[in-house]
Motif scaffolding. Sequence first.
Motif, mmCIF file in Angstrom:
data_model
loop_
_atom_site.group_PDB
_atom_site.id
_atom_site.type_symbol
_atom_site.label_atom_id
_atom_site.label_comp_id
_atom_site.label_asym_id
_atom_site.label_seq_id
_atom_site.Cartn_x
_atom_site.Cartn_y
_atom_site.Cartn_z
ATOM 1 N N UNK A 156 0.774 -1.783 -0.263
ATOM 2 C CA UNK A 156 -0.128 0.106 -0.080
ATOM 3 C C UNK A 156 0.960 1.214 0.172
ATOM 4 N N UNK A 157 0.802 1.778 -1.078
ATOM 5 C CA UNK A 157 1.767 3.199 -1.073
ATOM 6 C C UNK A 157 0.734 4.470 -0.848
ATOM 7 N N UNK A 158 1.193 5.473 -0.055
ATOM 8 C CA UNK A 158 0.681 7.141 -0.372
ATOM 9 C C UNK A 158 1.349 7.918 -0.900
ATOM 10 N N UNK A 159 2.485 7.714 -1.237
ATOM 11 C CA UNK A 159 2.880 8.968 -1.327
ATOM 12 C C UNK A 159 4.012 8.492 -1.784
ATOM 13 N N UNK A 160 4.439 9.461 -3.156
ATOM 14 C CA UNK A 160 5.893 9.751 -4.366
ATOM 15 C C UNK A 160 6.805 10.659 -3.817
ATOM 16 N N UNK A 161 7.711 10.787 -4.381
ATOM 17 C CA UNK A 161 8.946 11.594 -4.625
ATOM 18 C C UNK A 161 10.296 11.605 -4.674
ATOM 19 N N UNK A 162 10.751 12.545 -5.957
ATOM 20 C CA UNK A 162 11.434 12.001 -6.624
ATOM 21 C C UNK A 162 12.449 13.200 -5.424
ATOM 22 N N UNK A 163 13.342 13.293 -5.196
ATOM 23 C CA UNK A 163 14.463 14.568 -4.282
ATOM 24 C C UNK A 163 15.874 14.563 -6.014
ATOM 25 N N UNK A 164 16.347 15.881 -5.702
ATOM 26 C CA UNK A 164 17.199 16.840 -6.262
ATOM 27 C C UNK A 164 18.166 15.532 -6.735
ATOM 28 N N UNK A 165 18.277 14.411 -5.916
ATOM 29 C CA UNK A 165 19.468 13.594 -6.715
ATOM 30 C C UNK A 165 18.922 12.029 -6.954
ATOM 31 N N UNK A 166 17.942 12.241 -7.878
ATOM 32 C CA UNK A 166 17.278 11.743 -8.692
ATOM 33 C C UNK A 166 16.623 10.417 -8.029
ATOM 34 N N UNK A 167 17.110 10.034 -6.569
ATOM 35 C CA UNK A 167 16.278 8.675 -6.135
ATOM 36 C C UNK A 167 14.308 9.333 -5.339
ATOM 37 N N UNK A 168 14.300 8.693 -5.484
ATOM 38 C CA UNK A 168 12.311 7.778 -5.539
ATOM 39 C C UNK A 168 12.272 7.687 -4.405
ATOM 40 N N UNK A 169 11.587 8.806 -3.458
ATOM 41 C CA UNK A 169 11.239 8.555 -1.797
ATOM 42 C C UNK A 169 9.666 7.735 -1.983
ATOM 43 N N UNK A 170 9.175 6.368 -1.589
ATOM 44 C CA UNK A 170 7.947 6.169 -1.826
ATOM 45 C C UNK A 170 7.976 5.910 0.027
ATOM 46 N N UNK A 171 6.101 6.383 0.202
ATOM 47 C CA UNK A 171 5.717 6.639 1.922
ATOM 48 C C UNK A 171 5.035 5.115 1.491
ATOM 49 N N UNK A 172 4.917 4.487 2.666
ATOM 50 C CA UNK A 172 4.098 2.688 2.620
ATOM 51 C C UNK A 172 2.721 3.184 3.437
ATOM 52 N N UNK A 173 1.783 2.628 3.476
ATOM 53 C CA UNK A 173 1.439 2.293 5.313
ATOM 54 C C UNK A 173 1.724 1.444 5.616
ATOM 55 N N UNK A 174 1.864 1.718 6.647
ATOM 56 C CA UNK A 174 3.216 0.562 7.784
ATOM 57 C C UNK A 174 4.274 -0.572 7.037
ATOM 58 N N UNK A 175 4.340 0.477 5.902
ATOM 59 C CA UNK A 175 6.572 0.229 5.539
ATOM 60 C C UNK A 175 6.818 0.763 5.880
ATOM 61 N N UNK A 176 6.726 2.075 6.410
ATOM 62 C CA UNK A 176 7.767 3.135 6.262
ATOM 63 C C UNK A 176 7.967 4.253 5.326
ATOM 64 N N UNK A 177 9.306 4.241 5.274
ATOM 65 C CA UNK A 177 9.806 5.078 3.904
ATOM 66 C C UNK A 177 10.529 4.253 2.898
ATOM 67 N N UNK A 178 10.413 4.452 2.143
ATOM 68 C CA UNK A 178 11.182 3.811 1.009
ATOM 69 C C UNK A 178 12.244 4.716 0.438
ATOM 70 N N UNK A 179 13.377 3.945 -0.356
ATOM 71 C CA UNK A 179 14.361 4.891 -0.778
ATOM 72 C C UNK A 179 14.700 3.725 -1.924
ATOM 73 N N UNK A 180 14.355 4.784 -3.228
ATOM 74 C CA UNK A 180 15.284 3.825 -4.668
ATOM 75 C C UNK A 180 15.886 4.629 -5.277
ATOM 76 N N UNK A 181 18.031 4.479 -5.490
ATOM 77 C CA UNK A 181 18.220 5.596 -5.647
ATOM 78 C C UNK A 181 17.997 5.165 -7.572
ATOM 79 N N UNK A 182 17.983 6.080 -8.314
ATOM 80 C CA UNK A 182 18.373 6.050 -9.349
ATOM 81 C C UNK A 182 19.344 4.899 -10.607
ATOM 82 N N UNK A 183 18.255 4.104 -11.513
ATOM 83 C CA UNK A 183 19.411 2.683 -11.843
ATOM 84 C C UNK A 183 19.146 1.843 -11.129
ATOM 85 N N UNK A 184 18.563 1.981 -9.917
ATOM 86 C CA UNK A 184 18.504 0.632 -8.964
ATOM 87 C C UNK A 184 16.871 0.241 -8.727
ATOM 88 N N UNK A 185 17.167 -0.833 -8.884
ATOM 89 C CA UNK A 185 15.466 -1.940 -8.690
ATOM 90 C C UNK A 185 16.127 -1.870 -6.984
#
Length: 189
Positions: A137-166
């Motif tokens: 369950x995803x509540x929020x998505x944000x890309x920072x100035x470094x190209x990292x994708x941040x994903x806010x979840x329900x009961x899963x905390x905050x997730x960070x996906x580096x650019x070019x990584x899966x």
Amino acid sequence: RYSILLDTDQSLWGGGGNGLVSKCDRDRKEFKTLSYEQLPCHENINRLYEDEDRNLWIGSNGDGAFRLDRKKLCSVHYCEEKQNLSNNIGRDFGADAKGNIWIGTESGGINKLTSKRLSVQNYQHDNKNPETISQNPVNAIYEDRNGCLWIGTVEGGLNKKEAGSDSFTHYTHESGALTHNSVSAITAD
């Protein structure tokens, strides 16, 4: 859950129940609602989002997601049945520097839509792989100035996906990074 958006033209859009999306006509001081032919949606609207090409993205509570061409007032429908969207409840949208659109869902993780090829890539939680998104369950998505994708979840905390990584890095209450594991919104400071 309903949504309001002030777009780059300073037009006010509102999304409500039964798939209704309206645009405020400031001269007439009234809202004009899109027809079912323009937006074939029956479900409540969860989120409105404008991409860099000024398309309006609409996340519904069961009919998937829609991309509305504001000039032609016609939409393209993205759903489980047609484009392999992981879930038909669209909760949030984001865009990355490459022009990809990210769609966060109620129970299917996130989906990367590559606009040029119109392909969809799903990212979902896998209990056997700790480098996947922490919860679906995803509540929020944000890309920072470094190209990292941040994903806010329900009961899963905050997730960070580096650019070019899966792979995803998890920030949770248990790791000491958060006071609670539900993240509803993300913004830069």
